[in-house]
Enzyme design. Structure first.
Site, PDB file in Angstrom:
ATOM      1  N   LYS A  90       1.814   5.522  10.176  1.00  0.00           N
ATOM      2  CA  LYS A  90       2.212   5.786   8.791  1.00  0.00           C
ATOM      3  C   LYS A  90       3.020   7.064   8.768  1.00  0.00           C
ATOM      4  O   LYS A  90       2.609   8.081   9.362  1.00  0.00           O
ATOM      5  CB  LYS A  90       0.933   5.964   7.936  1.00  0.00           C
ATOM      6  CG  LYS A  90       1.238   6.256   6.477  1.00  0.00           C
ATOM      7  CD  LYS A  90       1.430   4.983   5.688  1.00  0.00           C
ATOM      8  CE  LYS A  90       2.117   5.192   4.360  1.00  0.00           C
ATOM      9  NZ  LYS A  90       3.616   5.188   4.446  1.00  0.00           N
ATOM     10  N   GLN A 111       2.532  14.413  11.784  1.00  0.00           N
ATOM     11  CA  GLN A 111       2.004  13.390  10.876  1.00  0.00           C
ATOM     12  C   GLN A 111       0.649  12.873  11.355  1.00  0.00           C
ATOM     13  O   GLN A 111      -0.221  12.552  10.552  1.00  0.00           O
ATOM     14  CB  GLN A 111       3.012  12.233  10.805  1.00  0.00           C
ATOM     15  CG  GLN A 111       2.832  11.304   9.625  1.00  0.00           C
ATOM     16  CD  GLN A 111       3.512  11.803   8.355  1.00  0.00           C
ATOM     17  OE1 GLN A 111       4.618  12.300   8.427  1.00  0.00           O
ATOM     18  NE2 GLN A 111       2.852  11.665   7.227  1.00  0.00           N
ATOM     19  N   LYS A 126       6.889   8.262  12.405  1.00  0.00           N
ATOM     20  CA  LYS A 126       8.019   8.799  11.626  1.00  0.00           C
ATOM     21  C   LYS A 126       9.279   8.083  12.061  1.00  0.00           C
ATOM     22  O   LYS A 126       9.364   7.626  13.203  1.00  0.00           O
ATOM     23  CB  LYS A 126       8.183  10.304  11.912  1.00  0.00           C
ATOM     24  CG  LYS A 126       8.913  11.042  10.824  1.00  0.00           C
ATOM     25  CD  LYS A 126       7.952  11.450   9.724  1.00  0.00           C
ATOM     26  CE  LYS A 126       8.647  12.092   8.564  1.00  0.00           C
ATOM     27  NZ  LYS A 126       7.662  12.715   7.653  1.00  0.00           N
ATOM     28  N   ASP A 166      11.200  10.227   2.935  1.00  0.00           N
ATOM     29  CA  ASP A 166      11.156  11.624   3.377  1.00  0.00           C
ATOM     30  C   ASP A 166      12.494  12.200   2.921  1.00  0.00           C
ATOM     31  O   ASP A 166      13.111  11.665   1.988  1.00  0.00           O
ATOM     32  CB  ASP A 166      10.974  11.697   4.901  1.00  0.00           C
ATOM     33  CG  ASP A 166      10.541  13.080   5.392  1.00  0.00           C
ATOM     34  OD1 ASP A 166       9.357  13.404   5.330  1.00  0.00           O
ATOM     35  OD2 ASP A 166      11.422  13.866   5.833  1.00  0.00           O
ATOM     36  N   SER A 380       0.313   7.565  -0.564  1.00  0.00           N
ATOM     37  CA  SER A 380       0.858   6.362   0.071  1.00  0.00           C
ATOM     38  C   SER A 380      -0.284   5.458   0.545  1.00  0.00           C
ATOM     39  O   SER A 380      -0.231   4.237   0.409  1.00  0.00           O
ATOM     40  CB  SER A 380       1.714   6.736   1.283  1.00  0.00           C
ATOM     41  OG  SER A 380       3.015   7.080   0.889  1.00  0.00           O
TER      42      SER A 380
END
Ligand code: GLU
Length: 448
Positions: A90, A111, A126, A166, A380
């Site tokens: 994710k 992340q 990512k 992003d 999210s």
């Protein structure tokens, strides 16, 4: 650093030569987790750190698209699936000319820990492209997003990898990306990308979540010191989605954001970005695609300083919301000289490691982005949960969940540092808490 950690760090440096952002992130995390690694010899036996520092998979692909004049352009697309121990990969997609594999790897590594900190079952990934959205028409953006997804679709899925936005990827881009995914797969699979519009499976508060979450986190920090946001001045960099959410929430709680910035320079507004009109104008600036902060100064008649950063202005709180490494030693020294008390990172890795060390010694507290900005990805994950349930929570329910998640991230980070004798150290605490969860899952799942 333990000898085991040193050996792994040397390997990481040798294997990722020239990828300075990624190496910087690994060093930053390693600097915090030493007390935990020292307590757990089983990590070395299981080769855990070596595995943790190598992405599960990194995908690079060609993206060719056509501009409005009929010319073809080729860009490079990426998806780095870094660590899937605790859930589907994710993380967002970044469209910016500076994007390289190094950028993607540092962001995906960060992340992994950020997502673990949220307490929700999401792994770290990512993606993005070196495509420059600036000055492109809606149709060009659409064609680029469609070309990008025509390759990306085969690598993602609701239980595999769930991208989001992003830098350079907002609601418009998510719509185009999702539309193309659905066209190709001919299934709804509405968990497959988050940040969707409310009309097709998005969650209330996802657009606000990163900025609001950052301010909820800030509130916990202030509480720790018996302080409040009321009457405080805040310096923010950037004017995108994240800065917008910060301005709005700070204003609601009685403080004021007095700076915003863009690639062209910064605006200083002593009255604060506090009115509905000013806050809404930030959104207009973003959707115009002009990427110019000066538009704000022109509209509201405040000071604009071309080519400069906001950090020379005197404020109580700094919240960098723009790009990585925008604060080096020079800026850190200005911040300290201005008597800033609270340094709250919001953008991913906005501070160099050297500047972080200096700020830690010279301001009241430094809070790390991987904790402060985790409200975005957490919401999210709430969007994914709602999509799986074929249900939608009311706005207040989502906001309440976001608020609680941010409080927990703060409290768990504070506790993790406290437990190893570091006191109120939010950087070490965030790294330790995130790392412990990922490490536990990796050990439980066996070596592969
Ligand atoms: N790009 C955001 C981040 O850096 C959000 C990611 C997401 O929602 O998956 O965390």
């Amino acid at each position: 650093m333990t000898p085991y950690m040193q050996r792994v760090l040397d390997e990481v440096k040798a294997r990722n030569k020239g990828e300075d952002l990624f190496i910087q992130t690994v060093e930053e995390v390693f600097a915090s987790i030493e007390p935990i690694v020292a307590q757990h010899p089983e990590y070395e036996k299981a080769g855990l750190l070596e595995r943790l520092c190598e992405p599960d998979r990194q995908i690079s692909f060609r993206v060719t698209w056509q501009d409005d004049e009929g010319n073809f352009h080729t860009n490079r697309g990426f998806r780095v699936q870094f660590n899937g121990a605790i859930g589907p990969y994710k993380g967002g997609l970044r469209f910016h000319p500076s994007v390289t594999l190094d950028t993607m790897k540092f962001l995906a590594f960060e992340q992994t820990f950020k997502n673990a900190l949220t307490g929700l079952p999401i792994g770290g990934g990512k993606g993005g492209s070196d495509f420059d959205p600036r000055g492109k028409s809606d149709n060009e953006i659409m064609r680029f997003c469609q070309a990008f997804m025509t390759e990306l679709y085969r690598h993602i899925g609701p239980d595999v990898d769930v991208p989001a936005g992003d830098v350079g990827v907002g609601a418009r881009e998510v719509g185009f990306l999702y539309g193309q995914y659905k066209r190709i797969k001919a299934t709804w699979q509405n968990g497959v990308i988050t940040g969707k519009g409310l009309s097709y499976g998005g969650s209330y508060f996802r657009p606000e979540a990163t900025g609001y979450g950052a301010v909820y986190y800030l509130e916990e920090v202030l509480k720790h010191y018996g302080d409040t946001i009321k009457g405080k001045t805040v310096a923010v960099s950037g004017f995108g989605n994240v800065a917008w959410g910060v301005c709005e929430k700070v204003a609601e709680l009685g403080g004021k954001v007095v700076t915003i910035s863009g690639p062209d320079g910064y605006c200083y507004d002593p009255d604060g970005v506090v009115t509905e009109e000013k806050i809404a104008f930030l959104l207009e600036m973003r959707s115009s695609g002009r990427d110019r902060a000066q538009d704000y100064a022109d509209k509201f008649g405040c000071k604009f300083v071309p080519g400069a950063k906001v950090w020379g202005e005197k404020v109580d709180i700094c919240m960098p919301c723009a790009y990585q490494n925008e604060i080096g030693m020079k800026e850190a020294e200005q911040i300290v000289a201005n008597g800033v008390e609270y340094y709250i990172e919001v953008a991913n890795m906005p501070t160099t490691n050297e500047a972080i060390e200096y700020l830690k010694k010279n301001v009241k507290i430094v809070a790390p982005s991987k904790a402060v900005n985790a409200g975005g990805v957490a919401t999210s994950a709430l969007e994914m949960a709602q999509n799986s349930m074929r249900y939608s929570w009311e706005p207040a329910e989502v906001d309440e969940k976001l608020h609680l998640i941010m409080k927990n991230i703060h409290d768990n980070s504070a506790k993790a540092a406290e437990e190893v004798g570091l006191g109120y150290d939010l950087i070490a605490g965030a790294n330790i808490a995130g790392f412990k969860k990922v490490a536990e899952a990796m050990l439980a799942e066996g070596v592969f």
